[in-house]
Motif scaffolding. Sequence first.
Motif, short mmCIF file in Angstrom:
data_model
loop_
_atom_site.label_atom_id
_atom_site.label_comp_id
_atom_site.label_asym_id
_atom_site.label_seq_id
_atom_site.Cartn_x
_atom_site.Cartn_y
_atom_site.Cartn_z
N MET A 1 0.85 -1.19 0.00
CA MET A 1 0.00 0.00 0.00
C MET A 1 0.89 1.24 0.00
SD MET A 1 -2.50 1.48 2.99
CE MET A 1 -1.27 1.03 4.17
N ASN A 2 0.76 2.01 -1.03
CA ASN A 2 1.48 3.28 -1.09
C ASN A 2 0.57 4.45 -1.36
OD1 ASN A 2 3.98 2.16 -0.61
ND2 ASN A 2 4.39 1.79 -2.75
N LYS A 3 -0.70 4.18 -1.63
CA LYS A 3 -1.62 5.25 -1.98
C LYS A 3 -2.65 5.43 -0.87
CE LYS A 3 -3.01 4.96 -6.19
NZ LYS A 3 -3.80 4.57 -7.38
N ILE A 4 -2.84 6.69 -0.49
CA ILE A 4 -3.82 7.04 0.53
C ILE A 4 -4.76 8.08 -0.06
CG2 ILE A 4 -4.21 7.97 2.84
CD1 ILE A 4 -2.52 5.43 2.87
N TYR A 5 -6.05 7.82 0.01
CA TYR A 5 -7.05 8.80 -0.39
C TYR A 5 -7.42 9.61 0.85
CZ TYR A 5 -7.53 6.02 -4.60
OH TYR A 5 -7.27 5.35 -5.77
N ILE A 6 -7.53 10.91 0.69
CA ILE A 6 -7.88 11.77 1.81
C ILE A 6 -8.95 12.76 1.35
CG2 ILE A 6 -6.04 13.47 1.38
CD1 ILE A 6 -5.72 13.61 4.50
N ALA A 7 -9.92 12.99 2.22
CA ALA A 7 -11.00 13.92 1.88
C ALA A 7 -11.45 14.65 3.14
CB ALA A 7 -12.17 13.18 1.24
N ASN A 8 -11.91 15.87 2.95
CA ASN A 8 -12.30 16.71 4.08
C ASN A 8 -13.37 17.70 3.65
OD1 ASN A 8 -9.93 17.90 2.51
ND2 ASN A 8 -10.74 19.70 3.58
N ASP A 9 -14.12 18.15 4.64
CA ASP A 9 -15.03 19.26 4.39
C ASP A 9 -14.29 20.56 4.73
OD1 ASP A 9 -15.13 19.59 7.16
OD2 ASP A 9 -17.28 19.20 7.32
N HIS A 10 -15.02 21.65 4.72
CA HIS A 10 -14.43 22.98 4.92
C HIS A 10 -13.84 23.18 6.32
CE1 HIS A 10 -18.67 23.01 5.99
NE2 HIS A 10 -18.37 23.93 6.89
N THR A 11 -14.22 22.37 7.29
CA THR A 11 -13.72 22.56 8.66
C THR A 11 -12.35 21.93 8.87
OG1 THR A 11 -14.69 20.52 9.54
CG2 THR A 11 -16.08 22.50 9.57
N ALA A 12 -11.89 21.12 7.94
CA ALA A 12 -10.70 20.30 8.20
C ALA A 12 -9.57 20.52 7.19
CB ALA A 12 -11.10 18.83 8.22
N ILE A 13 -9.51 21.67 6.57
CA ILE A 13 -8.46 21.92 5.57
C ILE A 13 -7.07 21.89 6.20
CG2 ILE A 13 -7.52 23.60 3.93
CD1 ILE A 13 -10.44 24.44 3.37
N GLU A 14 -6.90 22.57 7.33
CA GLU A 14 -5.59 22.62 7.98
C GLU A 14 -5.13 21.21 8.37
OE1 GLU A 14 -3.50 24.25 12.07
OE2 GLU A 14 -5.38 25.17 11.44
N MET A 15 -6.03 20.43 8.97
CA MET A 15 -5.67 19.07 9.37
C MET A 15 -5.36 18.21 8.15
SD MET A 15 -7.73 16.38 11.77
CE MET A 15 -7.31 17.21 13.30
N LYS A 16 -6.17 18.32 7.13
CA LYS A 16 -5.93 17.54 5.91
C LYS A 16 -4.56 17.86 5.33
CE LYS A 16 -6.71 18.98 2.04
NZ LYS A 16 -7.80 19.02 1.13
N ASN A 17 -4.22 19.13 5.23
CA ASN A 17 -2.93 19.51 4.66
C ASN A 17 -1.76 19.00 5.50
OD1 ASN A 17 -4.01 20.76 2.39
ND2 ASN A 17 -4.16 22.74 3.40
N ALA A 18 -1.89 19.03 6.81
CA ALA A 18 -0.83 18.52 7.69
C ALA A 18 -0.66 17.01 7.50
CB ALA A 18 -1.14 18.85 9.14
N ILE A 19 -1.78 16.29 7.45
CA ILE A 19 -1.72 14.84 7.25
C ILE A 19 -1.13 14.52 5.88
CG2 ILE A 19 -3.11 12.75 6.95
CD1 ILE A 19 -5.02 13.94 9.11
N LYS A 20 -1.58 15.23 4.88
CA LYS A 20 -1.09 15.02 3.52
C LYS A 20 0.43 15.21 3.46
CE LYS A 20 -1.91 16.73 -1.16
NZ LYS A 20 -2.68 17.67 -1.98
N ASN A 21 0.93 16.30 4.01
CA ASN A 21 2.38 16.56 4.02
C ASN A 21 3.13 15.48 4.79
OD1 ASN A 21 2.09 18.91 2.52
ND2 ASN A 21 1.96 20.22 4.33
N HIS A 22 2.59 15.09 5.93
CA HIS A 22 3.19 14.05 6.76
C HIS A 22 3.32 12.74 5.98
CE1 HIS A 22 3.87 11.78 10.49
NE2 HIS A 22 2.90 10.96 10.13
N LEU A 23 2.26 12.35 5.30
CA LEU A 23 2.27 11.08 4.56
C LEU A 23 3.18 11.14 3.34
CD1 LEU A 23 -1.47 10.06 4.84
CD2 LEU A 23 0.49 9.10 6.09
N GLU A 24 3.19 12.27 2.65
CA GLU A 24 4.05 12.40 1.48
C GLU A 24 5.53 12.31 1.88
OE1 GLU A 24 1.12 14.91 -1.49
OE2 GLU A 24 2.55 16.03 -0.26
N LYS A 25 5.88 12.86 3.03
CA LYS A 25 7.25 12.75 3.53
C LYS A 25 7.62 11.31 3.84
CE LYS A 25 7.58 17.35 5.51
NZ LYS A 25 7.58 18.14 6.74
N LYS A 26 6.63 10.48 4.14
CA LYS A 26 6.86 9.06 4.42
C LYS A 26 6.83 8.20 3.15
CE LYS A 26 5.23 9.00 9.15
NZ LYS A 26 5.86 7.96 9.95
N GLY A 27 6.60 8.84 1.99
CA GLY A 27 6.64 8.12 0.73
C GLY A 27 5.30 7.67 0.18
#
Length: 146
Positions: A1-27
């Motif tokens: 597994m190398n692909k992660i789908y992520i989705a958020n509503d308008h309340t969770a943009i900051e959290m989504k971006n942090a998680i996305k960056n965190h996961l991309e750094k992990k490959g």
Amino acid sequence: MNKIYIANDHTAIEMKNAIKNHLEKKGYEVIDLGNNDGNSCNYANIGITLAEAVVTDENNKGIALCGTGIGISIAANKVKGARAGLVYEVQTAELTRQHNNANILATGARLIAVDKALLLVDTFLNTEFEGGRHQERVGTLDEYNK
């Protein structure tokens, strides 16, 4: 597994971006299906879109974020084959994988800190389904969806 789908509503943009960056750094390859403009949006549509992507690409996982995680997890669980687990604690992130073979982690951006969300995501992604006695229960859920 190398692909992660992520989705958020308008309340969770900051959290989504942090998680996305965190996961991309992990490959991981992160596929962003969420809100990026901050305008009010429908968590139900976003949760369903995420779950459809995850079950179509069954070897991968999803992360669903809204204010509480409740609405988006309910929406995601409407999709056949989706098993979204709502988690706020490390133990529930672990157990939703071990016992329920969840393929989507859901949590709430209004209820937990970003650092904790990162810990929940790592726990979820690094925990395997135990199978055994839990397989029968997950099988019952899968059978019902047919």
